[in-house]
Design a protein around this motif. Structure first.
Motif, PDB file in Angstrom:
ATOM      1  N   ASN A 262     -23.945  -4.558 -46.016  1.00 10.84           N
ATOM      2  CA  ASN A 262     -24.964  -5.466 -45.493  1.00 10.84           C
ATOM      3  C   ASN A 262     -26.066  -4.764 -44.705  1.00 10.84           C
ATOM      4  N   ARG A 263     -26.124  -3.442 -44.780  1.00 10.79           N
ATOM      5  CA  ARG A 263     -27.181  -2.666 -44.151  1.00 10.79           C
ATOM      6  C   ARG A 263     -27.700  -1.638 -45.154  1.00 10.79           C
TER       7      ARG A 263
ATOM      8  N   THR B  33     -22.275  -0.102 -44.595  1.00 11.80           N
ATOM      9  CA  THR B  33     -21.713  -1.142 -43.734  1.00 11.80           C
ATOM     10  C   THR B  33     -22.437  -1.174 -42.386  1.00 11.80           C
ATOM     11  N   GLU B  34     -22.263  -2.277 -41.685  1.00 17.40           N
ATOM     12  CA  GLU B  34     -22.910  -2.419 -40.383  1.00 17.40           C
ATOM     13  C   GLU B  34     -22.438  -1.345 -39.405  1.00 17.40           C
TER      14      GLU B  34
ATOM     15  N   TYR C  26     -23.878   2.065 -40.346  1.00 15.39           N
ATOM     16  CA  TYR C  26     -25.326   2.042 -40.092  1.00 15.39           C
ATOM     17  C   TYR C  26     -25.616   2.194 -38.598  1.00 15.39           C
ATOM     18  N   ASP C  27     -24.948   1.403 -37.781  1.00 14.75           N
ATOM     19  CA  ASP C  27     -25.216   1.462 -36.343  1.00 14.75           C
ATOM     20  C   ASP C  27     -24.832   2.817 -35.755  1.00 14.75           C
TER      21      ASP C  27
END
Length: 420
Positions: A112-113, A279-280, A283-284
């Motif tokens: 989702n990223r 994935t979130e 990514y973060d």
């Protein structure tokens, strides 16, 4: 104005003072071709003497055909509407819209990223960087005969003896290792350890275009989870409708990579763009825990994001997927009939959407087969460097029954000429 050079003169100039090996490779294959007019599945040479069906598509760059009307309209609209590449340090709305669309269309909700780049090679490079940071490890495992790019970390995970450049550039070898054959989970497990940050591969064998087995891909994913390695799926060639689904991963229920790469066709063949989907949490960890985690002056610029959105919308259409499945069945049936007719020369290969092959009984026949098909009006993707030696077809996804019949008829004529 001076007289425009001919195709032969351009090839001569390349060989004299430009990328000699590229021009010589095509000349040696008998495909001395400079693109002039192009439209849909067809290309004409600049001398106006030859038309070919593009069954190479630069590995999928022109998957929607050359100069697709919807993508061309999006590009023209961006330019006429006042867009340019913008400034990398200033957020742009089109980037955000593309990220959201990629998340909506991802084969797994966990992807989702995304990070938007200018080329798949850069996306691969970034995926390796992400894997190093997230796992705190420094080794990548890849398929020996896979292809992921020619620069940076992408070059390090392209292990092909013929197309790879590890040895040529004296790249650091301790950062990668390779398994073979494809579809052999034990070959992976033999190289997979707690030193490996990630495994990267395509959902097909790049050399012979044979699709991955579901058991293999799902077992590989599980093996990665067991040792804490990330699983990176490279859909640069197989994505965007090529296999009859938007993503090849959709053919394998349960497949949910930690990162996935798309590109080539995302450009519509009109403006460079690629994306790394992840994935979130990854990514973060990678993008938001450093002020300058990934900087690109042109990556994710307004125009590229507008073009990519148009491509994604076209590529996600169920009508396109149905056409790919229908044309794949026709092409496979046509090639099977040819193999029966010319059983002394060829045997059936594989078909995976608009990815099809014909295998040579005599491994030395490959170059002659490629040239004979080109002489009959079809420019193929390539021949394999490993056995089985196959001729690889990678047609546009917008082909119709008439184009399929042209491809089969041209291949029939080529085999007939070889049998003489």
């Amino acid at each position: 104005m001076g007289v425009e050079p001919t195709t032969r003169e351009i090839f001569d100039a390349y060989i004299d003072h430009s990328w000699r090996s590229n021009a010589k490779r095509q000349r040696d294959k008998g495909a001395e071709f400079i693109i002039g007019r192009r439209e849909g599945p067809y290309m004409w040479d600049r001398d106006g003497e030859k038309r070919v069906i593009d069954c190479g598509n630069a590995g999928g760059v022109h998957s929607l055909g050359h100069r697709h009307p919807a993508v061309l309209s999006a590009l023209r609209g961006a330019l006429d509407g006042g867009s340019d590449t913008g400034l990398w340090a200033i957020p742009n709305y089109e980037y955000l819209k593309l990220q959201d669309l990629l998340a909506e269309l991802a084969p797994s909700p966990r992807l989702n990223r995304s990070v938007v780049t200018l080329a798949s090679t850069i996306s691969v490079d970034l995926a390796v960087s992400f894997a190093f940071r997230v796992t705190n490890r420094r080794k990548i495992l890849a398929f020996r005969h896979g292809y992921h790019g020619h620069t940076g970390f992408a070059g390090i995970v392209t292990g092909s003896f013929d197309e790879g450049i590890l040895e040529h550039y004296n790249m650091p070898r301790h950062l990668s290792s390779f398994f073979e054959p494809y579809n052999d989970i034990e070959a992976v497990r033999a190289k997979l350890s707690d030193e490996v940050a990630a495994v990267i591969l395509e959902p097909m064998d790049y050399e012979n275009f044979a699709p991955g087995d579901a058991d293999f891909l799902l077992s590989l994913q599980q093996a990665c989870r067991e040792v804490g390695a990330l699983f990176v799926l490279d859909e640069t060639r197989t994505g965007l409708g090529r296999t009859g689904q938007l993503w090849a991963a959709e053919h394998f229920p349960g497949l949910a990579p930690d990162m996935m790469i798309t590109g080539k066709g995302l450009s519509g063949g009109l403006y460079p763009v690629s994306a790394l989907m992840t994935t979130e949490s990854i990514y973060d960890r990678c993008m938001n825990e450093h002020k300058y985690s990934y900087i690109s002056s042109l990556g994710g610029n307004e125009i590229s994001c507008i073009v990519a959105q148009a491509v994604l919308k076209e590529s996600a259409r169920s009508e396109l997927h149905e056409n790919v499945r229908s044309m794949s069945a026709l092409l496979e049936a046509g090639f099977t009939d040819l193999c029966n007719k010319h059983s002394d020369l060829v045997v059936p290969g594989t078909a995976f959407g608009c990815i099809a092959t014909i295998a040579c009984k005599d491994p030395t026949m490959g170059p002659a087969f490629y040239r004979a098909v080109y002489d009959e009006g079809v420019l193929c993707h390539s021949i394999s460097y490993t056995e089985p030696v196959v001729l690889k077809f990678f047609p546009s996804l917008i082909i119709d029954e008439g184009v399929v019949n042209e491809i089969v008829a041209a291949t029939d004529r080529a085999l007939t000429s070889l049998s003489r």
